[in-house]
Enzyme design. Structure first.
Site, short mmCIF file in Angstrom:
data_model
loop_
_atom_site.label_atom_id
_atom_site.label_comp_id
_atom_site.label_asym_id
_atom_site.label_seq_id
_atom_site.Cartn_x
_atom_site.Cartn_y
_atom_site.Cartn_z
N GLU A 150 -15.92 4.16 25.68
CA GLU A 150 -15.17 3.79 26.89
C GLU A 150 -13.72 3.46 26.59
OE1 GLU A 150 -19.52 2.88 27.71
OE2 GLU A 150 -18.12 2.41 26.07
N PHE A 154 -29.66 -7.75 32.95
CA PHE A 154 -29.41 -6.78 31.88
C PHE A 154 -28.09 -6.05 32.11
CE2 PHE A 154 -30.00 -2.38 30.23
CZ PHE A 154 -29.99 -2.70 28.88
N GLN A 155 -27.27 -6.03 31.09
CA GLN A 155 -25.95 -5.40 31.11
C GLN A 155 -25.06 -5.94 32.23
OE1 GLN A 155 -26.41 -1.06 30.88
NE2 GLN A 155 -26.28 -1.21 28.65
N MET A 173 1.93 -1.36 8.10
CA MET A 173 2.86 -2.38 8.57
C MET A 173 2.46 -3.76 8.05
SD MET A 173 5.71 -2.70 10.15
CE MET A 173 6.08 -1.54 11.48
#
Length: 579
Positions: free
Chosen positions: A51, A113-114, A478
């Site tokens: 995602e 759930f989720q 860096m």
């Protein structure tokens, strides 16, 4: 009356009516009802591998096209994986809309759930967000989301839709207009403020046009050119504004800030007037804020009134769209200059002396290894200014800002404000989708590349032939530079061993791309040209470069821009007599 449709169908239909042509996402339980109408939609859905990749791809698309980018994910971890790209887009004023599924409205707050309170989580890092629990609200929310994301100061908007709202049946009606009480972006500056700005410019003996990313968001590069040539003032373009004014123009002094050119940094310090256009006095530009441009009066033009006076008190505020603001300022200046136009000759003698004395450059490594600056410089010279260059975050990002010449807006895309490692590959994917006929190079570090390179699989499967240059110094470069300069060369956890594991060329081949390797300076041009000749698949080039190359010039964090240094000795180049 038309037949009822599901909330999911209403969502997809609303996205179509909003003008969406592509979105990046991954299905999951809560958002799954929406994926059935997506199957029949005219919108191209690109199935990413993570995602976060969807969010950065939406940002790359938006940056390359100027349109609103779209990503879509399920609830819980799917939604939380979008937090970083949402924060990234919001910091850089990029218009994206994220659609997330949510558990059924009756289950919200039960730790189902989720389940994650993604609206609450993202409230601080979005321009606005919505939680939709009633299917009838979907078209209005989508219309408002795109309006908010793409108008005024652009930003990130989240629309979280409960699963039952996607399943329930509803009559569909797309709103014919959007009216949001309290949200009325100011587009035109006041006549009084324009007159005051023109008066200050007319009195200035050492002005600088300090240009930020708002110039690109406003599509006002043509107007900026007119303003620059009318005033004759030096121009500096921030990291987010590169390409808004041609690097090759004689009035361009380069990029200001922590790793900006000596001429740009010093001109800001010594100016008597900063004509600030769509910039926000970011700490990476100002250095120690109390010592920044101490003798300068400030004109600040920005569409977001919240930026005016936030970091620096201003003398004249021009609140409005930059294109409209400059178009109002030009005739006012022409009138002002008829009676008196400042002579900037002495100022230009000074600016040119700084530019000539301290040009950008780099040393060739004494051990015979390849200079990373040379690789990036040759890439820019061979590929040219019509391509889009997308950088991750770190040394390679700074070298890309310094040694590629940008002549046009929307040809440089990077993560500026949030500084998100892993940005380059998915953002380049989104940029290539938005500009399919344009060559797109991701210039990435070996550290950044290992965060999101799985999106090369997405590129290979979806015919998105981006090109990736990995500037492989087998380090978090860096951070290593700071450890060299400030931590007595105690290299704690910055060694990536990237020249051994993984083999980037083989990894690229395994993901359906062409993998190339370059280890010698004499092969740099050949390998770049070989990559340029391949346009049917993504290409990844592993450039093995010198490990201890550093980014110069440098203003150490928290110090004054007067303390700019150009070498490892960290000795400031200026003293009070020189300035």
């Amino acid at each position: 009356m038309s037949a009822k449709i599901t909330g999911a169908q209403s969502l997809v239909k609303s996205l179509e009516n909003a003008g969406v042509d592509v979105m990046f996402g991954i299905p999951g339980g809560a958002i799954l009802p929406a994926y059935d109408p997506i199957f029949d939609s005219s919108i191209r859905h690109i199935l990413v591998r993570h995602e976060q990749g969807a969010g950065h791809a939406a940002t790359g698309y938006a940056q390359a096209t100027g349109r609103v980018g779209v990503c879509i994910a399920t609830s819980g971890p799917g939604a939380t994986n979008l937090v970083t790209p949402l924060a990234d887009a919001q910091m850089d004023s990029v218009p994206i809309v994220a659609i997330t599924g949510q558990v059924a409205s009756a289950a919200i707050g039960t730790d189902a759930f989720q389940e994650a309170d993604i609206r609450g989580i993202t409230m601080p890092v979005t321009k606005h967000n919505f939680l939709i629990t009633d299917a009838r609200d979907i078209p209005r929310a989508i219309a408002e989301a795109f309006h908010i994301a793409g108008t005024g100061r652009p930003g990130a908007v989240l629309v979280d839709v409960a699963k039952d709202a996607l399943i329930n049946m509803v009559d569909y009606e797309w709103p014919t207009s959007v009216s949001l009480p309290g949200y009325n972006p100011i587009m035109e500056p006041t006549a009084e403020s324009v007159r005051d700005a023109a008066a200050l410019i007319g009195e200035s003996k050492s002005p600088v046009l300090y240009v930020g990313g708002g110039m690109i968001k406003s599509n006002a590069s043509a107007e900026l050119m007119k303003l620059a040539e009318l005033t004759g003032a030096p121009v500096v373009t921030t990291l987010m504004a590169l390409g808004s004014f041609p690097d090759s123009h004689p009035q361009h002094l380069g990029m200001p800030g922590m790793h900006g050119t000596v001429a740009a940094v010093t001109a800001l310090q010594k100016a008597d007037l900063l004509i600030t256009l769509g910039a926000r006095f970011d700490d990476r530009v100002t250095g120690k804020l109390s010592s920044f441009a101490p003798n300068a009066k400030i004109i600040h033009a920005d569409i977001d009134p919240a930026e005016i006076g936030k970091n620096r008190i201003v003398d004249v505020a021009l609140v409005g769209d930059l294109k409209a603001t400059i178009n109002a300022l030009l005739p006012a200046l022409q009138v002002k200059f008829k009676s008196s136009k400042p002579d900037l000759t002495a100022w230009w003698v000074q600016c040119n002396s700084w530019r000539n004395k301290y040009p950008l450059g780099f040393d060739e490594p004494s051990d015979g290894s390849v200079s990373p600056q040379y690789v990036i410089q040759r890439l820019g010279q061979i590929v040219g200014p019509d391509a889009i260059y997308v950088a991750g975050v770190g040394q390679h990002q700074m070298w890309s800002s310094q040694f590629v010449q940008y002549e046009k807006p929307r040809t440089w895309i990077n993560s500026g404000g949030l500084g998100t490692m892993g940005f380059a590959v998915p953002a380049a994917m989104g940029a290539k989708v938005g500009a399919p006929d344009t060559v797109v190079w991701a210039i990435d570090g070996d550290g950044c590349f290992q965060m999101t390179n799985q999106e090369l699989v997405t590129c290979a499967l979806n015919n998105i032939p981006i090109k990736v240059a990995i500037i492989n110094n087998e380090s978090l470069g860096m951070v290593r530079q700071w450890q060299t300069l400030f931590y007595n060369q105690r290299y704690s956890n910055t060694d990536l061993h990237s020249k051994r594991i993984p083999d980037f060329a083989k990894l690229a081949e395994a993901m359906g791309c062409v993998g190339l390797r370059c280890e010698n300076k004499e092969d740099v041009d050949r390998v770049i040209n070989e990559a340029m000749a391949i346009n049917d698949r993504p290409v990844v080039v592993d450039f093995s470069v010198h490990r201890d190359a550093m980014v110069w010039p440098m203003v150490a964090a928290g110090t004054s821009n007067d303390d700019i240094v150009i070498a490892k000795s960290m000795a400031p180049i200026w003293d009070s007599q020189e300035l």
